[in-house]
Design a protein around this motif. Sequence first.
Motif, PDB file in Angstrom:
ATOM      1  N   ILE A  15       9.217  15.612  -9.345  1.00 22.46           N
ATOM      2  CA  ILE A  15       7.783  15.345  -9.481  1.00 22.46           C
ATOM      3  C   ILE A  15       7.307  14.348  -8.423  1.00 22.46           C
ATOM      4  CG2 ILE A  15       6.028  14.271 -10.959  1.00 22.46           C
ATOM      5  CD1 ILE A  15       7.372  15.521 -13.345  1.00 22.46           C
ATOM      6  N   THR A  16       8.037  13.241  -8.263  1.00 18.55           N
ATOM      7  CA  THR A  16       7.604  12.238  -7.287  1.00 18.55           C
ATOM      8  C   THR A  16       7.675  12.787  -5.859  1.00 18.55           C
ATOM      9  OG1 THR A  16       9.850  11.297  -7.237  1.00 18.55           O
ATOM     10  CG2 THR A  16       8.246  10.281  -8.720  1.00 18.55           C
ATOM     11  N   GLN A  17       8.689  13.580  -5.568  1.00 21.08           N
ATOM     12  CA  GLN A  17       8.788  14.152  -4.226  1.00 21.08           C
ATOM     13  C   GLN A  17       7.656  15.138  -3.960  1.00 21.08           C
ATOM     14  OE1 GLN A  17      12.780  15.760  -4.010  1.00 21.08           O
ATOM     15  NE2 GLN A  17      13.634  13.820  -3.295  1.00 21.08           N
ATOM     16  N   MET A  18       7.291  15.922  -4.975  1.00 23.21           N
ATOM     17  CA  MET A  18       6.197  16.868  -4.821  1.00 23.21           C
ATOM     18  C   MET A  18       4.878  16.136  -4.576  1.00 23.21           C
ATOM     19  SD  MET A  18       4.638  19.530  -7.651  1.00 23.21           S
ATOM     20  CE  MET A  18       4.303  18.157  -8.776  1.00 23.21           C
ATOM     21  N   ILE A  19       4.610  15.100  -5.385  1.00 22.56           N
ATOM     22  CA  ILE A  19       3.374  14.337  -5.218  1.00 22.56           C
ATOM     23  C   ILE A  19       3.359  13.645  -3.865  1.00 22.56           C
ATOM     24  CG2 ILE A  19       1.992  12.423  -6.094  1.00 22.56           C
ATOM     25  CD1 ILE A  19       3.067  13.031  -8.875  1.00 22.56           C
ATOM     26  N   ALA A  20       4.473  13.030  -3.489  1.00 23.76           N
ATOM     27  CA  ALA A  20       4.550  12.317  -2.216  1.00 23.76           C
ATOM     28  C   ALA A  20       4.303  13.257  -1.040  1.00 23.76           C
ATOM     29  CB  ALA A  20       5.907  11.634  -2.081  1.00 23.76           C
ATOM     30  N   MET A  21       4.877  14.439  -1.100  1.00 19.28           N
ATOM     31  CA  MET A  21       4.713  15.409  -0.016  1.00 19.28           C
ATOM     32  C   MET A  21       3.247  15.814   0.136  1.00 19.28           C
ATOM     33  SD  MET A  21       6.476  19.175   0.409  1.00 19.28           S
ATOM     34  CE  MET A  21       5.634  19.796  -1.062  1.00 19.28           C
ATOM     35  N   VAL A  22       2.585  16.084  -0.999  1.00 21.73           N
ATOM     36  CA  VAL A  22       1.172  16.480  -0.950  1.00 21.73           C
ATOM     37  C   VAL A  22       0.312  15.331  -0.448  1.00 21.73           C
ATOM     38  CG1 VAL A  22      -0.807  17.187  -2.350  1.00 21.73           C
ATOM     39  CG2 VAL A  22       1.433  18.213  -2.757  1.00 21.73           C
ATOM     40  N   LEU A  23       0.595  14.119  -0.908  1.00 24.90           N
ATOM     41  CA  LEU A  23      -0.174  12.954  -0.466  1.00 24.90           C
ATOM     42  C   LEU A  23      -0.038  12.731   1.034  1.00 24.90           C
ATOM     43  CD1 LEU A  23       0.500  10.390  -3.343  1.00 24.90           C
ATOM     44  CD2 LEU A  23      -1.621  11.604  -2.866  1.00 24.90           C
ATOM     45  N   GLN A  24       1.179  12.872   1.531  1.00 22.09           N
ATOM     46  CA  GLN A  24       1.400  12.680   2.965  1.00 22.09           C
ATOM     47  C   GLN A  24       0.682  13.738   3.787  1.00 22.09           C
ATOM     48  OE1 GLN A  24       5.675  12.551   3.030  1.00 22.09           O
ATOM     49  NE2 GLN A  24       5.747  10.483   2.178  1.00 22.09           N
ATOM     50  N   LYS A  25       0.628  14.962   3.280  1.00 14.30           N
ATOM     51  CA  LYS A  25      -0.110  16.021   3.975  1.00 14.30           C
ATOM     52  C   LYS A  25      -1.602  15.725   4.000  1.00 14.30           C
ATOM     53  CE  LYS A  25       3.024  19.949   3.274  1.00 14.30           C
ATOM     54  NZ  LYS A  25       3.178  21.294   2.657  1.00 14.30           N
ATOM     55  N   GLU A  26      -2.070  14.987   2.995  1.00 13.10           N
ATOM     56  CA  GLU A  26      -3.481  14.628   2.900  1.00 13.10           C
ATOM     57  C   GLU A  26      -3.808  13.358   3.679  1.00 13.10           C
ATOM     58  OE1 GLU A  26      -6.085  16.185   1.422  1.00 13.10           O
ATOM     59  OE2 GLU A  26      -4.811  17.922   0.954  1.00 13.10           O
ATOM     60  N   GLY A  27      -2.815  12.770   4.336  1.00 14.36           N
ATOM     61  CA  GLY A  27      -3.066  11.610   5.185  1.00 14.36           C
ATOM     62  C   GLY A  27      -2.705  10.269   4.597  1.00 14.36           C
ATOM     63  N   PHE A  28      -2.089  10.261   3.409  1.00 16.91           N
ATOM     64  CA  PHE A  28      -1.668   8.994   2.801  1.00 16.91           C
ATOM     65  C   PHE A  28      -0.247   8.676   3.275  1.00 16.91           C
ATOM     66  CE2 PHE A  28      -4.793  10.828  -0.103  1.00 16.91           C
ATOM     67  CZ  PHE A  28      -5.654   9.765  -0.287  1.00 16.91           C
ATOM     68  N   THR A  29      -0.106   7.611   4.008  1.00 18.97           N
ATOM     69  CA  THR A  29       1.189   7.291   4.620  1.00 18.97           C
ATOM     70  C   THR A  29       1.954   6.196   3.883  1.00 18.97           C
ATOM     71  OG1 THR A  29       0.096   5.738   6.120  1.00 18.97           O
ATOM     72  CG2 THR A  29       0.397   7.994   6.911  1.00 18.97           C
ATOM     73  N   ASN A  30       1.263   5.378   3.085  1.00 14.12           N
ATOM     74  CA  ASN A  30       1.924   4.280   2.372  1.00 14.12           C
ATOM     75  C   ASN A  30       2.200   4.700   0.930  1.00 14.12           C
ATOM     76  OD1 ASN A  30       1.777   2.337   4.568  1.00 14.12           O
ATOM     77  ND2 ASN A  30      -0.420   2.288   4.174  1.00 14.12           N
ATOM     78  N   VAL A  31       3.217   5.539   0.765  1.00 13.64           N
ATOM     79  CA  VAL A  31       3.582   6.056  -0.548  1.00 13.64           C
ATOM     80  C   VAL A  31       5.019   5.659  -0.847  1.00 13.64           C
ATOM     81  CG1 VAL A  31       3.814   8.095  -1.995  1.00 13.64           C
ATOM     82  CG2 VAL A  31       2.029   8.024  -0.241  1.00 13.64           C
ATOM     83  N   ASN A 107      -1.608  20.109 -11.377  1.00 13.51           N
ATOM     84  CA  ASN A 107      -1.672  20.480  -9.968  1.00 13.51           C
ATOM     85  C   ASN A 107      -1.690  19.198  -9.145  1.00 13.51           C
ATOM     86  OD1 ASN A 107      -2.521  21.252  -7.353  1.00 13.51           O
ATOM     87  ND2 ASN A 107      -3.660  23.003  -8.155  1.00 13.51           N
ATOM     88  N   PRO A 108      -0.766  19.013  -8.195  1.00 17.87           N
ATOM     89  CA  PRO A 108      -0.748  17.770  -7.407  1.00 17.87           C
ATOM     90  C   PRO A 108      -2.054  17.506  -6.670  1.00 17.87           C
ATOM     91  CG  PRO A 108       0.663  19.461  -6.429  1.00 17.87           C
ATOM     92  CD  PRO A 108       0.308  19.935  -7.800  1.00 17.87           C
ATOM     93  N   LEU A 109      -2.813  18.559  -6.403  1.00 14.99           N
ATOM     94  CA  LEU A 109      -4.105  18.355  -5.740  1.00 14.99           C
ATOM     95  C   LEU A 109      -5.087  17.634  -6.664  1.00 14.99           C
ATOM     96  CD1 LEU A 109      -4.574  21.731  -3.815  1.00 14.99           C
ATOM     97  CD2 LEU A 109      -3.913  19.498  -2.897  1.00 14.99           C
ATOM     98  N   GLU A 110      -4.832  17.706  -7.990  1.00 13.02           N
ATOM     99  CA  GLU A 110      -5.656  16.946  -8.928  1.00 13.02           C
ATOM    100  C   GLU A 110      -5.415  15.458  -8.743  1.00 13.02           C
ATOM    101  OE1 GLU A 110      -6.589  16.672 -13.730  1.00 13.02           O
ATOM    102  OE2 GLU A 110      -5.056  18.050 -12.975  1.00 13.02           O
ATOM    103  N   ILE A 111      -4.171  15.079  -8.471  1.00 14.16           N
ATOM    104  CA  ILE A 111      -3.852  13.685  -8.185  1.00 14.16           C
ATOM    105  C   ILE A 111      -4.579  13.242  -6.925  1.00 14.16           C
ATOM    106  CG2 ILE A 111      -2.014  12.055  -7.659  1.00 14.16           C
ATOM    107  CD1 ILE A 111      -1.764  13.084 -10.453  1.00 14.16           C
ATOM    108  N   VAL A 112      -4.542  14.080  -5.902  1.00 14.62           N
ATOM    109  CA  VAL A 112      -5.231  13.762  -4.643  1.00 14.62           C
ATOM    110  C   VAL A 112      -6.714  13.555  -4.891  1.00 14.62           C
ATOM    111  CG1 VAL A 112      -5.851  14.628  -2.356  1.00 14.62           C
ATOM    112  CG2 VAL A 112      -3.537  14.998  -3.237  1.00 14.62           C
ATOM    113  N   ALA A 113      -7.316  14.418  -5.701  1.00 12.53           N
ATOM    114  CA  ALA A 113      -8.748  14.310  -5.992  1.00 12.53           C
ATOM    115  C   ALA A 113      -9.064  12.996  -6.689  1.00 12.53           C
ATOM    116  CB  ALA A 113      -9.202  15.488  -6.837  1.00 12.53           C
TER     117      ALA A 113
END
Length: 237
Positions: A15-31, A107-113
């Motif tokens: 779960i954490t790897q999935m969220i981290a990967m999506v966040l990094q793709k969205e431009g979040f680098t400090n995860v 959906n990890p994109l919900e976290i991003v939102a």
Amino acid sequence: MNNLHILLVDDEQSITQMIAMVLQKEGFTNVHQVATGAATMEYIKNNRVDFIILDVMLPDANGFELCSDIRELTDAYILFLTAKVKDFDVLTGFERGGDDYVTKPFNPLEIVARIKAFIRRQQPITNVAAPIHKKLFDFGHFVVDEDRGELIVAGKIISCPAQVFLLLLYFCKNPNRILSKEQLFTAVWGYQNDSDDNTVMVHIHRIRERIEPNPSEPSYLVTVRGLGYKLVKENKQ
């Protein structure tokens, strides 16, 4: 987005790897990722954290209890990850200092939102450069200072979590206006949620605990049955 420091707390590495990967793709680098309550507290003591994604069930801690400990160290936004959807669990999470929650599976994109909505909400308060006029909302018994992000009740500064302050501030900007739960959720949380009333209700309760002389019989933030809530503007006492 590069300046936002995000902490993922979950012992399910997938779960954490999935969220981290999506966040990094969205431009979040400090995860950063941790798997236990002990590691969470150790990390927060030594590092800046702005947004915490916190699983309710950890191998060494209950997420709700851990949230209370976290609140002693930081005002970072706390988003619970939980498979529990009972009202009691939701209320407990908010009472312990949480700001929002997402139920599994998600959906990890919900976290991003949610994170992007959090960033948008912070701009008016954190991006204040040499304001010409202070934004004060004076209700007599209490005053809300938007520029300083402070709630003053009976002359004393009262601790107020960010999400509670933002909800109160929205009421202050719309005095004597009936606001539905849907309006409040969209305006303050930054997204629509048609199925959950508890989030707004608990935050209303947290506001009343701070601003009302008698929270059980509110005179400022009142309920308009069947319609919503209204912050009553009264003359200074």
